[in-house]
Scaffold this active site. Sequence first.
Site, PDB file in Angstrom:
ATOM      1  N   HIS A  66       7.407 -11.918   1.104  1.00 21.70           N
ATOM      2  CA  HIS A  66       8.229 -10.709   1.242  1.00 21.70           C
ATOM      3  C   HIS A  66       9.111 -10.931   2.477  1.00 21.70           C
ATOM      4  O   HIS A  66       8.722 -11.664   3.387  1.00 21.70           O
ATOM      5  CB  HIS A  66       7.257  -9.532   1.473  1.00 21.70           C
ATOM      6  CG  HIS A  66       7.881  -8.183   1.480  1.00 21.70           C
ATOM      7  ND1 HIS A  66       8.552  -7.694   2.569  1.00 21.70           N
ATOM      8  CD2 HIS A  66       7.898  -7.213   0.544  1.00 21.70           C
ATOM      9  CE1 HIS A  66       8.966  -6.464   2.288  1.00 21.70           C
ATOM     10  NE2 HIS A  66       8.587  -6.147   1.076  1.00 21.70           N
ATOM     11  N   ASP A  72      -0.878 -11.894   4.976  1.00 20.48           N
ATOM     12  CA  ASP A  72      -0.198 -10.648   4.643  1.00 20.48           C
ATOM     13  C   ASP A  72      -1.005 -10.007   3.513  1.00 20.48           C
ATOM     14  O   ASP A  72      -0.934 -10.452   2.361  1.00 20.48           O
ATOM     15  CB  ASP A  72       1.239 -10.968   4.220  1.00 20.48           C
ATOM     16  CG  ASP A  72       1.949  -9.778   3.595  1.00 20.48           C
ATOM     17  OD1 ASP A  72       1.310  -8.728   3.371  1.00 20.48           O
ATOM     18  OD2 ASP A  72       3.156  -9.899   3.310  1.00 20.48           O
ATOM     19  N   GLN A  98      -0.572  -6.387  -0.374  1.00 17.39           N
ATOM     20  CA  GLN A  98      -0.882  -6.197  -1.793  1.00 17.39           C
ATOM     21  C   GLN A  98      -2.339  -6.448  -2.114  1.00 17.39           C
ATOM     22  O   GLN A  98      -2.897  -5.816  -2.996  1.00 17.39           O
ATOM     23  CB  GLN A  98      -0.014  -7.132  -2.653  1.00 17.39           C
ATOM     24  CG  GLN A  98       1.449  -6.789  -2.651  1.00 17.39           C
ATOM     25  CD  GLN A  98       1.739  -5.405  -3.174  1.00 17.39           C
ATOM     26  OE1 GLN A  98       1.045  -4.889  -4.055  1.00 17.39           O
ATOM     27  NE2 GLN A  98       2.754  -4.774  -2.621  1.00 17.39           N
ATOM     28  N   LYS A 135      -0.444   1.628   0.699  1.00 14.30           N
ATOM     29  CA  LYS A 135      -0.719   0.904  -0.541  1.00 14.30           C
ATOM     30  C   LYS A 135      -2.216   0.958  -0.869  1.00 14.30           C
ATOM     31  O   LYS A 135      -2.683   0.367  -1.823  1.00 14.30           O
ATOM     32  CB  LYS A 135      -0.257  -0.543  -0.417  1.00 14.30           C
ATOM     33  CG  LYS A 135       1.272  -0.675  -0.289  1.00 14.30           C
ATOM     34  CD  LYS A 135       1.696  -2.118  -0.378  1.00 14.30           C
ATOM     35  CE  LYS A 135       3.021  -2.397   0.284  1.00 14.30           C
ATOM     36  NZ  LYS A 135       4.191  -2.054  -0.519  1.00 14.30           N
ATOM     37  N   CYS A 154      12.383  -7.282  -2.402  1.00 13.96           N
ATOM     38  CA  CYS A 154      12.390  -7.813  -1.030  1.00 13.96           C
ATOM     39  C   CYS A 154      11.880  -9.256  -0.976  1.00 13.96           C
ATOM     40  O   CYS A 154      11.231  -9.657  -0.004  1.00 13.96           O
ATOM     41  CB  CYS A 154      11.576  -6.939  -0.074  1.00 13.96           C
ATOM     42  SG  CYS A 154      12.317  -5.346   0.191  1.00 13.96           S
TER      43      CYS A 154
END
Lengths: 407, 143
Positions: free
Chosen positions: A123, A200, A203, A226, A364
């Site tokens: 991203h 990261d 998600q 999220k 993104c």
Amino acid sequence: MGLNIAKIRGLFPVLHQEVHGKPLVYFDNAATTQKPQAVLDALTNYYEKDNSNIHRGAHALADRATRYFEETREAIQHFINAREAAEVIFTKGTTESINLVAATFGRKFVEKGDEIIISTLEHHSNIVPWQMLCEEKGAVLKVIPINDAGEIIFEEFEKMLSAKTKLVSIVHASNALGTVNPVKKVIAAAHAVGAKVLLDGAQSSSHLQIDVQDLDCDFFAFSAHKLYGPTGLGGLYGKREVFESMPPYQGGGEMIKEVTFEKTTYNEIPFKFEAGTPNIADVISFKAAIDFINELGKDAIKAHEDELLAYANEQLMQIKGFIPVGTAQEKVSVLSFNINAMHPYDVGMMLDANGIAVRTGHHCTQPLMKRLGLEGTVRASFAVYNSKSEIDKLAEGVSRIARIKNK
Amino acid sequence: MSSIQEVQDEIVSEFEILGDDKESTIYYIMELGGSLEDFPDNERIEVNTIKGCQSKVWLIADEKDGNVHFQADSNTDITKGLISLLLRVLNYRSPEEIINAKLDFVERIGMGSIIGSQRSNGFASMIKQIKLYAMAIQTKQNA
């Protein structure tokens, strides 16, 4: 036993509405998930009963607010299996968490000629902070290539590693394609050359069991919104010794031990990285979101979402003109696709007219889209409250739209 | 040639027939895009794109018999349809007519709720660019 989806849906007020005269089908969960009533209640409850500034107030309200605030930190600690709560700091979200590492760890430890490795799947928030740092330091940014299925090529990554590698910052699960990276292998290989690793987890955290000790990552960044929690809040896990080796992020209240005009000494972690009054209300209400996930159980959530993804693939693959994008072996519940001869924006808008919320565009991840030779995709992403009957509606909608150009 | 107002009234009555069904409205807009004249390939370049649009939109203008002649294209069908609506109202008119045009059909058909706020911004950018071209050609005519 499977989850009772109808009952779970009942906990989310926002799902029960019509859009353009059709019942809402919310498939934009990779962008943000909806919030259960318990999170909304915790938010109101805080402002109605406990609102006060935390950590130094000499009164009952401040004491309660501080206790609830720190309880969320402990809940996150257990949620990701950190050794101690002090290894969890609050930020605005994954983006700020990554920027924090770039601005502190990066500024202190990355020097001219050093290398930082990311992947093609990243991203923008896991690309740009490193580009800025590399530019400032004269360091080099290296990018792990992917295959056509959307998986990183591990052998290429191994070749990139050297004594010059200071940091590997890689996405755990891709927001655009759903690919789950083999992060345990990545971390072990990076550590073998003395590099630190940032995951990261924006998600992955809502879909996969996260055990930062087992993964052995040095940093893990995530976003509350999220994870069925409030917007504008996230966190960063860091190993104690790594956090302690880093300079503070922002200067201000809370992060200091003692301030004189000559010299300031800094507070212990986690407070060293939390200057200023934090987002108290959202931190407190986030605990209700974590409780919600824990009650259902990550394994049960994953099993349900896997079933939805498999079902959606099966239904959509039958549609003439349907082109799946990202066919990795290991995926979270993200279905990216295009329709032959149609622009993703047009498909997304037609779906919206049917009450179906998806995301369209580059997500993104412009360099990833460029690698795949695409302008963008339509992305349907599933959460625990989604059902097979909603996927039937998606398939029906996509099928009708695809026929416009694929007779 | 019908007046700007007459063409706008026509568009409004067409959209009235479509009613509240959003899917058929969008489908109709997408079909309208097919009526755009072919856009020259060599003009599909960065300087001809309109800034502020989510999708790519190319717009060029030249003078024909004292009027402004527009050609436009987009990579998405809905946007092509939107441009074709604008050009149906404004193409082949005098610079003055274009500059002074009050485009009330946009509001009358409820464009904002059909295409959403992000696309509405792009749509406003298209109108602005069309008027800027008209002003440029007017300046040239008066020179």
